[in-house]
Design a protein around this motif. Structure first.
Motif, PDB file in Angstrom:
ATOM      1  N   GLN A   3     -26.287 -20.893 -21.008  1.00  0.00           N
ATOM      2  CA  GLN A   3     -26.582 -20.342 -19.691  1.00  0.00           C
ATOM      3  C   GLN A   3     -26.854 -18.850 -19.820  1.00  0.00           C
ATOM      4  OE1 GLN A   3     -22.766 -21.408 -18.141  1.00  0.00           O
ATOM      5  NE2 GLN A   3     -23.563 -23.214 -17.125  1.00  0.00           N
ATOM      6  N   THR A   4     -27.930 -18.396 -19.200  1.00  0.00           N
ATOM      7  CA  THR A   4     -28.313 -16.988 -19.196  1.00  0.00           C
ATOM      8  C   THR A   4     -28.440 -16.535 -17.752  1.00  0.00           C
ATOM      9  OG1 THR A   4     -29.540 -17.258 -21.258  1.00  0.00           O
ATOM     10  CG2 THR A   4     -30.070 -15.333 -19.936  1.00  0.00           C
ATOM     11  N   PRO A   5     -27.809 -15.414 -17.369  1.00  0.00           N
ATOM     12  CA  PRO A   5     -27.949 -14.950 -15.989  1.00  0.00           C
ATOM     13  C   PRO A   5     -29.382 -14.488 -15.710  1.00  0.00           C
ATOM     14  CG  PRO A   5     -26.733 -13.338 -17.298  1.00  0.00           C
ATOM     15  CD  PRO A   5     -26.958 -14.535 -18.172  1.00  0.00           C
ATOM     16  N   VAL A   6     -29.890 -14.847 -14.537  1.00  0.00           N
ATOM     17  CA  VAL A   6     -31.242 -14.469 -14.143  1.00  0.00           C
ATOM     18  C   VAL A   6     -31.243 -13.924 -12.721  1.00  0.00           C
ATOM     19  CG1 VAL A   6     -32.349 -16.158 -15.669  1.00  0.00           C
ATOM     20  CG2 VAL A   6     -31.789 -16.802 -13.335  1.00  0.00           C
ATOM     21  N   ASP A   7     -32.314 -13.185 -12.383  1.00  0.00           N
ATOM     22  CA  ASP A   7     -32.461 -12.691 -11.015  1.00  0.00           C
ATOM     23  C   ASP A   7     -33.208 -13.736 -10.177  1.00  0.00           C
ATOM     24  OD1 ASP A   7     -35.168 -12.445 -11.658  1.00  0.00           O
ATOM     25  OD2 ASP A   7     -35.119 -10.265 -11.795  1.00  0.00           O
ATOM     26  N   ALA A   8     -33.491 -13.418  -8.923  1.00  0.00           N
ATOM     27  CA  ALA A   8     -34.151 -14.355  -8.015  1.00  0.00           C
ATOM     28  C   ALA A   8     -35.548 -14.759  -8.498  1.00  0.00           C
ATOM     29  CB  ALA A   8     -34.242 -13.744  -6.625  1.00  0.00           C
ATOM     30  N   GLU A   9     -36.150 -13.931  -9.357  1.00  0.00           N
ATOM     31  CA  GLU A   9     -37.478 -14.233  -9.889  1.00  0.00           C
ATOM     32  C   GLU A   9     -37.410 -15.035 -11.185  1.00  0.00           C
ATOM     33  OE1 GLU A   9     -40.245 -13.377  -8.157  1.00  0.00           O
ATOM     34  OE2 GLU A   9     -38.838 -12.651  -6.640  1.00  0.00           O
ATOM     35  N   GLY A  10     -36.207 -15.280 -11.689  1.00  0.00           N
ATOM     36  CA  GLY A  10     -36.050 -16.041 -12.917  1.00  0.00           C
ATOM     37  C   GLY A  10     -36.058 -15.214 -14.185  1.00  0.00           C
ATOM     38  N   ARG A  11     -36.030 -13.874 -14.056  1.00  0.00           N
ATOM     39  CA  ARG A  11     -36.009 -13.000 -15.234  1.00  0.00           C
ATOM     40  C   ARG A  11     -34.568 -12.803 -15.711  1.00  0.00           C
ATOM     41  NH1 ARG A  11     -39.895  -9.963 -11.736  1.00  0.00           N
ATOM     42  NH2 ARG A  11     -37.989  -9.154 -10.838  1.00  0.00           N
ATOM     43  N   ALA A  12     -34.384 -12.835 -17.020  1.00  0.00           N
ATOM     44  CA  ALA A  12     -33.043 -12.620 -17.592  1.00  0.00           C
ATOM     45  C   ALA A  12     -32.536 -11.229 -17.214  1.00  0.00           C
ATOM     46  CB  ALA A  12     -33.091 -12.769 -19.105  1.00  0.00           C
ATOM     47  N   VAL A  13     -31.258 -11.145 -16.869  1.00  0.00           N
ATOM     48  CA  VAL A  13     -30.620  -9.878 -16.512  1.00  0.00           C
ATOM     49  C   VAL A  13     -29.333  -9.729 -17.311  1.00  0.00           C
ATOM     50  CG1 VAL A  13     -31.588  -9.831 -14.179  1.00  0.00           C
ATOM     51  CG2 VAL A  13     -29.385 -10.929 -14.569  1.00  0.00           C
ATOM     52  N   ALA A  14     -28.801  -8.504 -17.334  1.00  0.00           N
ATOM     53  CA  ALA A  14     -27.535  -8.260 -18.029  1.00  0.00           C
ATOM     54  C   ALA A  14     -26.425  -8.996 -17.291  1.00  0.00           C
ATOM     55  CB  ALA A  14     -27.245  -6.767 -18.070  1.00  0.00           C
ATOM     56  N   GLY A  15     -25.493  -9.513 -18.024  1.00  0.00           N
ATOM     57  CA  GLY A  15     -24.359 -10.210 -17.433  1.00  0.00           C
ATOM     58  C   GLY A  15     -23.789 -11.207 -18.416  1.00  0.00           C
ATOM     59  N   PRO A  16     -22.672 -11.801 -18.063  1.00  0.00           N
ATOM     60  CA  PRO A  16     -22.036 -12.739 -18.987  1.00  0.00           C
ATOM     61  C   PRO A  16     -22.873 -14.005 -19.176  1.00  0.00           C
ATOM     62  CG  PRO A  16     -20.933 -12.775 -16.865  1.00  0.00           C
ATOM     63  CD  PRO A  16     -21.938 -11.668 -16.814  1.00  0.00           C
ATOM     64  N   HIS A  17     -22.941 -14.458 -20.398  1.00  0.00           N
ATOM     65  CA  HIS A  17     -23.604 -15.727 -20.716  1.00  0.00           C
ATOM     66  C   HIS A  17     -22.551 -16.820 -20.709  1.00  0.00           C
ATOM     67  CE1 HIS A  17     -26.740 -13.003 -21.848  1.00  0.00           C
ATOM     68  NE2 HIS A  17     -27.537 -13.994 -22.210  1.00  0.00           N
ATOM     69  N   GLY A  18     -22.990 -18.034 -20.703  1.00  0.00           N
ATOM     70  CA  GLY A  18     -22.051 -19.140 -20.674  1.00  0.00           C
ATOM     71  C   GLY A  18     -22.522 -20.291 -21.540  1.00  0.00           C
ATOM     72  N   ALA A  19     -21.613 -21.207 -21.767  1.00  0.00           N
ATOM     73  CA  ALA A  19     -21.917 -22.448 -22.475  1.00  0.00           C
ATOM     74  C   ALA A  19     -21.208 -23.574 -21.733  1.00  0.00           C
ATOM     75  CB  ALA A  19     -21.439 -22.379 -23.919  1.00  0.00           C
ATOM     76  N   ALA A  20     -21.991 -24.514 -21.258  1.00  0.00           N
ATOM     77  CA  ALA A  20     -21.435 -25.636 -20.514  1.00  0.00           C
ATOM     78  C   ALA A  20     -21.364 -26.869 -21.406  1.00  0.00           C
ATOM     79  CB  ALA A  20     -22.292 -25.926 -19.292  1.00  0.00           C
ATOM     80  N   LEU A  21     -20.336 -27.663 -21.191  1.00  0.00           N
ATOM     81  CA  LEU A  21     -20.163 -28.921 -21.909  1.00  0.00           C
ATOM     82  C   LEU A  21     -19.973 -30.006 -20.864  1.00  0.00           C
ATOM     83  CD1 LEU A  21     -19.499 -30.582 -24.532  1.00  0.00           C
ATOM     84  CD2 LEU A  21     -17.110 -30.078 -24.015  1.00  0.00           C
ATOM     85  N   TYR A  22     -20.762 -31.062 -20.950  1.00  0.00           N
ATOM     86  CA  TYR A  22     -20.654 -32.181 -20.024  1.00  0.00           C
ATOM     87  C   TYR A  22     -20.384 -33.450 -20.801  1.00  0.00           C
ATOM     88  CZ  TYR A  22     -22.834 -28.955 -16.766  1.00  0.00           C
ATOM     89  OH  TYR A  22     -23.119 -27.866 -15.994  1.00  0.00           O
TER      90      TYR A  22
END
Length: 50
Positions: A3-22
């Motif tokens: 997971q990569t944080p993005v703005d309303a336009e879909g561009r990557a922004v600074a912020g915490p990344h994540g990893a999801a497990l399902y």
């Protein structure tokens, strides 16, 4: 799933990344998510800094 944080336009922004497990279970009619976990991921430090 990465997971990569993005703005309303879909561009990557600074912020915490994540990893999801399902965990999916096969059931009549298809598959269903039966468990999930979301983890914050930090960037690794320079090589040899551990």
């Amino acid at each position: 799933m990465a997971q990569t944080p993005v703005d309303a336009e879909g561009r990557a922004v600074a912020g915490p990344h994540g990893a999801a497990l399902y965990v999916l279970a096969r059931q009549a009619g298809g598959r269903r998510i039966v468990a999930g976990q979301n983890n914050a991921v930090t960037a690794p430090g320079p090589a040899g800094s551990a």
